[in-house]
Design a protein around this motif. Structure first.
Motif, PDB file in Angstrom:
ATOM      1  N   ASN A 143      51.832  40.351  33.867  1.00 36.83           N
ATOM      2  CA  ASN A 143      51.573  40.793  35.240  1.00 36.83           C
ATOM      3  C   ASN A 143      50.320  41.655  35.330  1.00 36.83           C
ATOM      4  O   ASN A 143      49.500  41.500  36.247  1.00 36.83           O
ATOM      5  N   ARG A 144      50.171  42.580  34.396  1.00 35.31           N
ATOM      6  CA  ARG A 144      48.993  43.453  34.421  1.00 35.31           C
ATOM      7  C   ARG A 144      47.709  42.654  34.224  1.00 35.31           C
ATOM      8  O   ARG A 144      46.705  42.884  34.895  1.00 35.31           O
ATOM      9  N   ARG A 145      47.728  41.711  33.293  1.00 32.51           N
ATOM     10  CA  ARG A 145      46.533  40.918  33.040  1.00 32.51           C
ATOM     11  C   ARG A 145      46.170  40.073  34.256  1.00 32.51           C
ATOM     12  O   ARG A 145      45.000  39.967  34.633  1.00 32.51           O
ATOM     13  N   LEU A 146      47.172  39.454  34.869  1.00 33.75           N
ATOM     14  CA  LEU A 146      46.887  38.585  36.016  1.00 33.75           C
ATOM     15  C   LEU A 146      46.275  39.371  37.173  1.00 33.75           C
ATOM     16  O   LEU A 146      45.328  38.913  37.828  1.00 33.75           O
TER      17      LEU A 146
ATOM     18  N   GLN B 102      47.204  36.029  46.577  1.00 34.95           N
ATOM     19  CA  GLN B 102      48.301  35.167  46.129  1.00 34.95           C
ATOM     20  C   GLN B 102      48.798  35.573  44.739  1.00 34.95           C
ATOM     21  O   GLN B 102      49.974  35.423  44.430  1.00 34.95           O
ATOM     22  N   THR B 103      47.904  36.087  43.919  1.00 31.58           N
ATOM     23  CA  THR B 103      48.320  36.566  42.600  1.00 31.58           C
ATOM     24  C   THR B 103      49.229  37.779  42.730  1.00 31.58           C
ATOM     25  O   THR B 103      50.232  37.908  42.018  1.00 31.58           O
ATOM     26  N   VAL B 104      48.875  38.683  43.642  1.00 33.48           N
ATOM     27  CA  VAL B 104      49.735  39.848  43.886  1.00 33.48           C
ATOM     28  C   VAL B 104      51.128  39.386  44.310  1.00 33.48           C
ATOM     29  O   VAL B 104      52.147  39.890  43.817  1.00 33.48           O
ATOM     30  N   GLN B 105      51.203  38.411  45.210  1.00 30.08           N
ATOM     31  CA  GLN B 105      52.496  37.904  45.659  1.00 30.08           C
ATOM     32  C   GLN B 105      53.272  37.271  44.509  1.00 30.08           C
ATOM     33  O   GLN B 105      54.487  37.445  44.388  1.00 30.08           O
ATOM     34  N   ALA B 106      52.570  36.542  43.635  1.00 28.36           N
ATOM     35  CA  ALA B 106      53.236  35.903  42.494  1.00 28.36           C
ATOM     36  C   ALA B 106      53.798  36.946  41.535  1.00 28.36           C
ATOM     37  O   ALA B 106      54.908  36.789  41.011  1.00 28.36           O
ATOM     38  N   VAL B 107      53.047  38.012  41.299  1.00 24.14           N
ATOM     39  CA  VAL B 107      53.504  39.073  40.404  1.00 24.14           C
ATOM     40  C   VAL B 107      54.722  39.788  40.987  1.00 24.14           C
ATOM     41  O   VAL B 107      55.692  40.083  40.281  1.00 24.14           O
ATOM     42  N   ILE B 108      54.688  40.055  42.287  1.00 25.42           N
ATOM     43  CA  ILE B 108      55.848  40.689  42.939  1.00 25.42           C
ATOM     44  C   ILE B 108      57.074  39.795  42.814  1.00 25.42           C
ATOM     45  O   ILE B 108      58.174  40.255  42.494  1.00 25.42           O
ATOM     46  N   ALA B 109      56.904  38.498  43.053  1.00 27.89           N
ATOM     47  CA  ALA B 109      58.019  37.553  42.911  1.00 27.89           C
ATOM     48  C   ALA B 109      58.541  37.539  41.482  1.00 27.89           C
ATOM     49  O   ALA B 109      59.761  37.543  41.251  1.00 27.89           O
ATOM     50  N   ALA B 110      57.640  37.540  40.501  1.00 26.50           N
ATOM     51  CA  ALA B 110      58.052  37.525  39.099  1.00 26.50           C
ATOM     52  C   ALA B 110      58.842  38.768  38.736  1.00 26.50           C
ATOM     53  O   ALA B 110      59.843  38.703  38.009  1.00 26.50           O
ATOM     54  N   GLU B 111      58.405  39.920  39.246  1.00 22.09           N
ATOM     55  CA  GLU B 111      59.119  41.164  38.959  1.00 22.09           C
ATOM     56  C   GLU B 111      60.511  41.168  39.587  1.00 22.09           C
ATOM     57  O   GLU B 111      61.460  41.702  39.006  1.00 22.09           O
ATOM     58  N   LYS B 112      60.631  40.568  40.755  1.00 24.40           N
ATOM     59  CA  LYS B 112      61.926  40.565  41.443  1.00 24.40           C
ATOM     60  C   LYS B 112      62.918  39.612  40.799  1.00 24.40           C
ATOM     61  O   LYS B 112      64.101  39.935  40.667  1.00 24.40           O
TER      62      LYS B 112
ATOM     63  N   LEU C  15      54.374  32.643  38.083  1.00 26.27           N
ATOM     64  CA  LEU C  15      53.277  33.020  37.199  1.00 26.27           C
ATOM     65  C   LEU C  15      52.424  31.811  36.830  1.00 26.27           C
ATOM     66  O   LEU C  15      51.195  31.904  36.753  1.00 26.27           O
ATOM     67  N   ALA C  16      53.065  30.665  36.598  1.00 27.00           N
ATOM     68  CA  ALA C  16      52.307  29.448  36.284  1.00 27.00           C
ATOM     69  C   ALA C  16      51.442  29.026  37.469  1.00 27.00           C
ATOM     70  O   ALA C  16      50.288  28.586  37.290  1.00 27.00           O
ATOM     71  N   VAL C  17      51.985  29.164  38.671  1.00 27.08           N
ATOM     72  CA  VAL C  17      51.201  28.852  39.870  1.00 27.08           C
ATOM     73  C   VAL C  17      49.949  29.730  39.919  1.00 27.08           C
ATOM     74  O   VAL C  17      48.833  29.257  40.173  1.00 27.08           O
ATOM     75  N   ALA C  18      50.151  31.040  39.665  1.00 27.34           N
ATOM     76  CA  ALA C  18      49.018  31.967  39.719  1.00 27.34           C
ATOM     77  C   ALA C  18      47.981  31.648  38.649  1.00 27.34           C
ATOM     78  O   ALA C  18      46.773  31.671  38.915  1.00 27.34           O
ATOM     79  N   VAL C  19      48.432  31.333  37.436  1.00 26.40           N
ATOM     80  CA  VAL C  19      47.500  31.060  36.340  1.00 26.40           C
ATOM     81  C   VAL C  19      46.651  29.826  36.642  1.00 26.40           C
ATOM     82  O   VAL C  19      45.424  29.835  36.463  1.00 26.40           O
ATOM     83  N   ILE C  20      47.274  28.762  37.095  1.00 23.67           N
ATOM     84  CA  ILE C  20      46.523  27.544  37.398  1.00 23.67           C
ATOM     85  C   ILE C  20      45.527  27.798  38.525  1.00 23.67           C
ATOM     86  O   ILE C  20      44.364  27.359  38.472  1.00 23.67           O
ATOM     87  N   ASP C  21      45.960  28.507  39.557  1.00 26.26           N
ATOM     88  CA  ASP C  21      45.089  28.829  40.687  1.00 26.26           C
ATOM     89  C   ASP C  21      43.888  29.659  40.234  1.00 26.26           C
ATOM     90  O   ASP C  21      42.738  29.405  40.615  1.00 26.26           O
ATOM     91  N   LEU C  22      44.139  30.672  39.383  1.00 27.54           N
ATOM     92  CA  LEU C  22      43.062  31.525  38.889  1.00 27.54           C
ATOM     93  C   LEU C  22      42.082  30.737  38.020  1.00 27.54           C
ATOM     94  O   LEU C  22      40.866  30.914  38.104  1.00 27.54           O
ATOM     95  N   CYS C  23      42.618  29.876  37.160  1.00 21.38           N
ATOM     96  CA  CYS C  23      41.765  29.100  36.260  1.00 21.38           C
ATOM     97  C   CYS C  23      40.807  28.182  37.031  1.00 21.38           C
ATOM     98  O   CYS C  23      39.629  28.069  36.688  1.00 21.38           O
ATOM     99  N   LEU C  24      41.318  27.548  38.058  1.00 15.99           N
ATOM    100  CA  LEU C  24      40.536  26.530  38.755  1.00 15.99           C
ATOM    101  C   LEU C  24      39.739  27.088  39.930  1.00 15.99           C
ATOM    102  O   LEU C  24      39.049  26.350  40.624  1.00 15.99           O
ATOM    103  N   SER C  25      39.834  28.390  40.143  1.00 14.42           N
ATOM    104  CA  SER C  25      39.082  29.037  41.214  1.00 14.42           C
ATOM    105  C   SER C  25      37.645  29.301  40.769  1.00 14.42           C
ATOM    106  O   SER C  25      37.379  29.504  39.583  1.00 14.42           O
ATOM    107  N   PRO C  26      36.697  29.317  41.716  1.00 20.74           N
ATOM    108  CA  PRO C  26      35.352  29.799  41.361  1.00 20.74           C
ATOM    109  C   PRO C  26      35.428  31.250  40.897  1.00 20.74           C
ATOM    110  O   PRO C  26      36.345  31.983  41.280  1.00 20.74           O
TER     111      PRO C  26
END
Length: 425
Positions: free
Chosen positions: A268-271, A289-299, A309-320
């Motif tokens: 979570n911290r790294r993302l 969206q990453t913040v929302q994913a981290v909050i969901a993961a914590e809950k 978390l996988a959604v966030a990672v893929i989104d971050l990787c493929l983003s400019p």
């Protein structure tokens, strides 16, 4: 292993450390009702127990979800007969209105000092009538050092811990136990106790608790392959660098290792860091969206947390990508730390006090909203830095490309003399 006094509480020094709020309450014997909220196993019950032990008040524990109003009445009667009672009410977010209505007058007269414990956000989950009569304190996940301290204490404590058993905990096992339990001391101590009581002594009568035993007892695989545990941090480093390098498959692989080791906190911290450091203004949407994913993961916790978390990672990787924000603030900080800064221009200084105008404060300040397009030419940087360009826009994303155009229009309108250096030219 519950602490008997406030001095024995592990972690949470922002609340129980010298000079901090709960310590001050205990020292002054001026307790007020409070709500402690935070993840499981981080010390909510321990703090309540320690407060009671330090003040010598009677201490009772109930659960708002399972205990009835009758149990509350018993505590209230005890408080009437013998004086103040500290009541730890677990899962306070599930307190029903009849129980709440019964408690309120006892909180008002001070006979019952309520310490509510919850993993939910009290500003959302707890009735305002209770909130208004309590102070709210956040309890944070314990550090690896905090858990290591408590584990070592448990190994030598003969009265409350495992000190009477011939135990030897290897350094690798200790590191994994402290790291893989993700700040949850209860899980760490439960895993240690299970390991101690289920491991057969060797021929010398010593119970050796090694890495393999701890892995089995806490059901978390270790990433540690070297004595100092550097492999764990190597994986975290590779995780961030894979996202920065836009390799979704590698990032998912390294996150999978971290998930398998149970290290949700590091993920979570790294993302969150990556979203703002490496993507930043190229795509602000993905940061939100990453913040929302981290909050969901914590809950929802592991293993289901792997999905957002996988959604966030893929989104971050493929983003400019763009690191212009961190580069800009670091450039500004570099000037400040080297002493390269000037005086705030007089027209920007605070003028909200008598005599400010006599000192030349705030005179000639132009209020931008009084001008067309809510902007007017005016100096903002100190005079010695007036030609500074900290922000060097990139154009990898449409959003920052638009920001660059606006930034350049404003600089041109200000008629800054120094020519703009475009990193992307």
């Amino acid at each position: 292993m519950r602490p008997q006094t406030i001095d024995e509480v592990v972690g949470q020094q922002h609340l129980v450390g010298p000079g901090k709020i709960i310590r001050r309450m205990v020292d002054a014997r001026l307790l007020s009702s409070m709500i402690l909220y935070g993840p499981p196993g981080t010390g909510k019950t321990s703090i309540a127990s320690a407060i009671a032990g330090s003040t010598k008040y009677a201490f009772r524990t109930l659960n708002a979800a399972t205990d009835s109003k009758k149990e509350l009445e018993v505590v209230a009667e005890e408080a009437k007969m013998s004086g103040t009672v500290i009541l730890l009410l677990d899962e306070i977010h599930r307190l029903t209105k009849p129980k709440q209505d019964f408690l309120l007058p006892h909180l008002e007269n001070g006979r019952i000092i309520l310490i509510g414990a919850t993993t939910e956000n009290p500003y959302i989950a707890i009735n305002p009538a209770i909130r208004s009569r309590t102070q709210i304190f956040e309890v944070k996940p314990l550090s690896e050092q905090d858990i290591a301290h408590a584990v070592k204490r448990a190994l030598i404590d003969k009265q409350h811990g495992l000190g009477k058993m011939p135990l030897k905990l290897t350094s690798e096992a200790l590191t994994h136990l402290c790291r893989a339990t993700s700040g949850d001391l209860r899980s760490a101590l439960n895993g240690l106790e299970l390991a101690a009581k289920s491991t057969v002594p060797n021929e010398k009568g010593t119970i050796i608790i090694d890495l393999q035993v701890i892995e089995e007892c806490i059901q978390r695989k270790s990433l540690i392959q070297d004595k100092d545990g550097d492999a764990h941090y190597d994986v975290i480093s590779a995780f961030q660098k894979s996202i920065r390098g836009s390799d979704a498959d590698a990032a998912l692989h390294y996150m999978g290792r971290l998930i398998e080791s149970g290290d949700l906190i590091s993920i979570n911290r790294r993302l969150l860091t990556i979203a703002y450091e490496d993507i930043g203004l190229a795509n602000p949407r993905v940061a939100a969206q990453t913040v929302q994913a981290v909050i969901a993961a914590e809950k929802i916790g592991l293993p289901e947390a792997r999905i957002p978390l996988a959604v966030a990672v893929i989104d971050l990787c493929l983003s400019p990508k763009s690191n212009s924000a961190i580069t800009a603030i670091d450039a500004a900080l570099s000037d400040i730390r080297s002493g390269n800064y000037g005086e705030v221009p007089p027209h920007l200084k605070d003028a909200h006090y008598a005599g400010a105008s006599k000192l030349g404060r705030g005179i000639d300040y132009k209020y931008p909203h009084d001008y067309p397009h809510d902007w007017t030419k005016q100096q903002y940087l100190p005079t010695k830095l007036v030609d500074k360009y900290y922000y060097q826009p990139k154009t990898n994303g449409r959003y920052e490309k638009a920001l660059k155009e606006q930034y350049m229009r404003l600089k041109k309108a200000q008629q800054v003399k120094k020519s703009y250096r475009d990193n992307n030219s």
